[in-house]
Motif scaffolding. Structure first.
Motif, PDB file in Angstrom:
ATOM      1  N   GLN A  19     -30.028  30.623 -70.346  1.00  0.00           N
ATOM      2  CA  GLN A  19     -30.983  31.726 -70.394  1.00  0.00           C
ATOM      3  C   GLN A  19     -31.603  32.014 -69.029  1.00  0.00           C
ATOM      4  O   GLN A  19     -32.817  32.171 -68.885  1.00  0.00           O
ATOM      5  N   THR A  20     -30.739  32.115 -68.023  1.00  0.00           N
ATOM      6  CA  THR A  20     -31.205  32.473 -66.693  1.00  0.00           C
ATOM      7  C   THR A  20     -31.392  33.981 -66.614  1.00  0.00           C
ATOM      8  O   THR A  20     -31.088  34.716 -67.559  1.00  0.00           O
ATOM      9  N   ASP A  21     -31.864  34.455 -65.474  1.00  0.00           N
ATOM     10  CA  ASP A  21     -32.068  35.898 -65.302  1.00  0.00           C
ATOM     11  C   ASP A  21     -30.751  36.652 -65.404  1.00  0.00           C
ATOM     12  O   ASP A  21     -30.697  37.731 -66.001  1.00  0.00           O
ATOM     13  N   ILE A  22     -29.692  36.106 -64.842  1.00  0.00           N
ATOM     14  CA  ILE A  22     -28.386  36.760 -64.921  1.00  0.00           C
ATOM     15  C   ILE A  22     -27.889  36.764 -66.360  1.00  0.00           C
ATOM     16  O   ILE A  22     -27.350  37.760 -66.847  1.00  0.00           O
ATOM     17  N   GLY A  23     -28.084  35.667 -67.072  1.00  0.00           N
ATOM     18  CA  GLY A  23     -27.716  35.604 -68.481  1.00  0.00           C
ATOM     19  C   GLY A  23     -28.475  36.623 -69.307  1.00  0.00           C
ATOM     20  O   GLY A  23     -27.927  37.230 -70.228  1.00  0.00           O
ATOM     21  N   GLU A  24     -29.749  36.823 -68.956  1.00  0.00           N
ATOM     22  CA  GLU A  24     -30.549  37.840 -69.647  1.00  0.00           C
ATOM     23  C   GLU A  24     -29.978  39.234 -69.422  1.00  0.00           C
ATOM     24  O   GLU A  24     -29.946  40.054 -70.340  1.00  0.00           O
ATOM     25  N   VAL A  25     -29.500  39.504 -68.211  1.00  0.00           N
ATOM     26  CA  VAL A  25     -28.904  40.807 -67.914  1.00  0.00           C
ATOM     27  C   VAL A  25     -27.645  41.000 -68.745  1.00  0.00           C
ATOM     28  O   VAL A  25     -27.423  42.076 -69.318  1.00  0.00           O
ATOM     29  N   TYR A  26     -26.814  39.974 -68.829  1.00  0.00           N
ATOM     30  CA  TYR A  26     -25.604  40.055 -69.653  1.00  0.00           C
ATOM     31  C   TYR A  26     -25.953  40.353 -71.108  1.00  0.00           C
ATOM     32  O   TYR A  26     -25.380  41.248 -71.737  1.00  0.00           O
ATOM     33  N   MET A  27     -26.892  39.607 -71.657  1.00  0.00           N
ATOM     34  CA  MET A  27     -27.248  39.777 -73.067  1.00  0.00           C
ATOM     35  C   MET A  27     -27.921  41.126 -73.318  1.00  0.00           C
ATOM     36  O   MET A  27     -27.660  41.774 -74.331  1.00  0.00           O
ATOM     37  N   ARG A  28     -28.762  41.559 -72.381  1.00  0.00           N
ATOM     38  CA  ARG A  28     -29.418  42.851 -72.544  1.00  0.00           C
ATOM     39  C   ARG A  28     -28.394  43.985 -72.565  1.00  0.00           C
ATOM     40  O   ARG A  28     -28.511  44.930 -73.343  1.00  0.00           O
ATOM     41  N   SER A  29     -27.358  43.869 -71.721  1.00  0.00           N
ATOM     42  CA  SER A  29     -26.331  44.914 -71.701  1.00  0.00           C
ATOM     43  C   SER A  29     -25.548  44.927 -73.018  1.00  0.00           C
ATOM     44  O   SER A  29     -25.222  45.993 -73.532  1.00  0.00           O
ATOM     45  N   LEU A  30     -25.256  43.749 -73.564  1.00  0.00           N
ATOM     46  CA  LEU A  30     -24.564  43.686 -74.848  1.00  0.00           C
ATOM     47  C   LEU A  30     -25.424  44.294 -75.956  1.00  0.00           C
ATOM     48  O   LEU A  30     -24.957  45.120 -76.750  1.00  0.00           O
ATOM     49  N   LEU A  31     -26.689  43.923 -76.008  1.00  0.00           N
ATOM     50  CA  LEU A  31     -27.585  44.437 -77.042  1.00  0.00           C
ATOM     51  C   LEU A  31     -27.789  45.944 -76.900  1.00  0.00           C
ATOM     52  O   LEU A  31     -27.862  46.664 -77.895  1.00  0.00           O
ATOM     53  N   ARG A  32     -27.862  46.423 -75.671  1.00  0.00           N
ATOM     54  CA  ARG A  32     -28.030  47.859 -75.451  1.00  0.00           C
ATOM     55  C   ARG A  32     -26.804  48.627 -75.952  1.00  0.00           C
ATOM     56  O   ARG A  32     -26.931  49.671 -76.577  1.00  0.00           O
ATOM     57  N   ALA A  33     -25.607  48.093 -75.684  1.00  0.00           N
ATOM     58  CA  ALA A  33     -24.381  48.742 -76.159  1.00  0.00           C
ATOM     59  C   ALA A  33     -24.337  48.753 -77.689  1.00  0.00           C
ATOM     60  O   ALA A  33     -23.966  49.765 -78.296  1.00  0.00           O
ATOM     61  N   GLN A  34     -24.719  47.644 -78.311  1.00  0.00           N
ATOM     62  CA  GLN A  34     -24.730  47.579 -79.777  1.00  0.00           C
ATOM     63  C   GLN A  34     -25.766  48.549 -80.358  1.00  0.00           C
ATOM     64  O   GLN A  34     -25.505  49.219 -81.362  1.00  0.00           O
ATOM     65  N   LEU A  35     -26.929  48.619 -79.739  1.00  0.00           N
ATOM     66  CA  LEU A  35     -27.966  49.528 -80.211  1.00  0.00           C
ATOM     67  C   LEU A  35     -27.516  50.985 -80.086  1.00  0.00           C
ATOM     68  O   LEU A  35     -27.736  51.790 -80.991  1.00  0.00           O
ATOM     69  N   ARG A  36     -26.869  51.311 -78.981  1.00  0.00           N
ATOM     70  CA  ARG A  36     -26.390  52.677 -78.775  1.00  0.00           C
ATOM     71  C   ARG A  36     -25.387  53.067 -79.868  1.00  0.00           C
ATOM     72  O   ARG A  36     -25.459  54.149 -80.429  1.00  0.00           O
ATOM     73  N   ARG A  37     -24.469  52.171 -80.196  1.00  0.00           N
ATOM     74  CA  ARG A  37     -23.500  52.459 -81.259  1.00  0.00           C
ATOM     75  C   ARG A  37     -24.185  52.596 -82.616  1.00  0.00           C
ATOM     76  O   ARG A  37     -23.865  53.475 -83.399  1.00  0.00           O
ATOM     77  N   GLY A  38     -25.133  51.725 -82.897  1.00  0.00           N
ATOM     78  CA  GLY A  38     -25.849  51.798 -84.170  1.00  0.00           C
ATOM     79  C   GLY A  38     -26.644  53.086 -84.312  1.00  0.00           C
ATOM     80  O   GLY A  38     -26.654  53.707 -85.377  1.00  0.00           O
ATOM     81  N   LEU A  39     -27.305  53.501 -83.245  1.00  0.00           N
ATOM     82  CA  LEU A  39     -28.065  54.742 -83.296  1.00  0.00           C
ATOM     83  C   LEU A  39     -27.153  55.956 -83.417  1.00  0.00           C
ATOM     84  O   LEU A  39     -27.515  56.954 -84.058  1.00  0.00           O
ATOM     85  N   THR A  40     -25.955  55.875 -82.847  1.00  0.00           N
ATOM     86  CA  THR A  40     -24.996  56.965 -82.990  1.00  0.00           C
ATOM     87  C   THR A  40     -24.580  57.125 -84.453  1.00  0.00           C
ATOM     88  O   THR A  40     -24.560  58.240 -84.985  1.00  0.00           O
TER      89      THR A  40
END
Length: 110
Positions: A19-40
């Motif tokens: 759970q480093t800062d870089i790991g947070e960026v990776y996870m945030r990008s994954l969650l953002r992509a999933q959220l975008r698909r769900g909202l679509t």
């Protein structure tokens, strides 16, 4: 002369696990992509559901149409909604799996 020391090369999976800062960026990008698909998917289903009452408001004669003694609005709401929800759910699951697979490939490649 002393050589400059480089920080250890850490794989992205370790960054995520720790759970480093870089790991947070990776996870945030994954969650953002999933959220975008769900909202679509939500927007498409909501537009379809909102369009049906509007259709019957704009064209009131359609509300009086009967098919096998069942009013057309009831038929559309009872029959077309479930296949739409099933198709939207199927597409969302497939898209989520594809996004996760792409994410895993990206993480493994780095």
């Amino acid at each position: 002369m002393a050589a400059a020391t480089r920080p250890p090369n850490r794989p992205p999976t370790r960054e995520i696990d720790e759970q480093t800062d870089i790991g947070e960026v990776y996870m945030r990008s994954l969650l953002r992509a999933q959220l975008r698909r769900g909202l679509t998917v939500l927007a498409v289903v909501a537009l379809f559901l909102a369009a049906l009452p509007l259709l019957f408001t704009v064209e009131p004669r359609l509300a009086s149409v009967r098919i096998l003694t069942v009013p057309l609005p009831w038929l559309l709401l009872g029959v077309t909604i479930y296949p739409l929800l099933l198709a939207a759910s199927w597409w969302l699951v497939r898209a989520a799996e594809r996004t996760e697979r792409d994410f895993a490939e990206l993480v493994e490649r780095n």
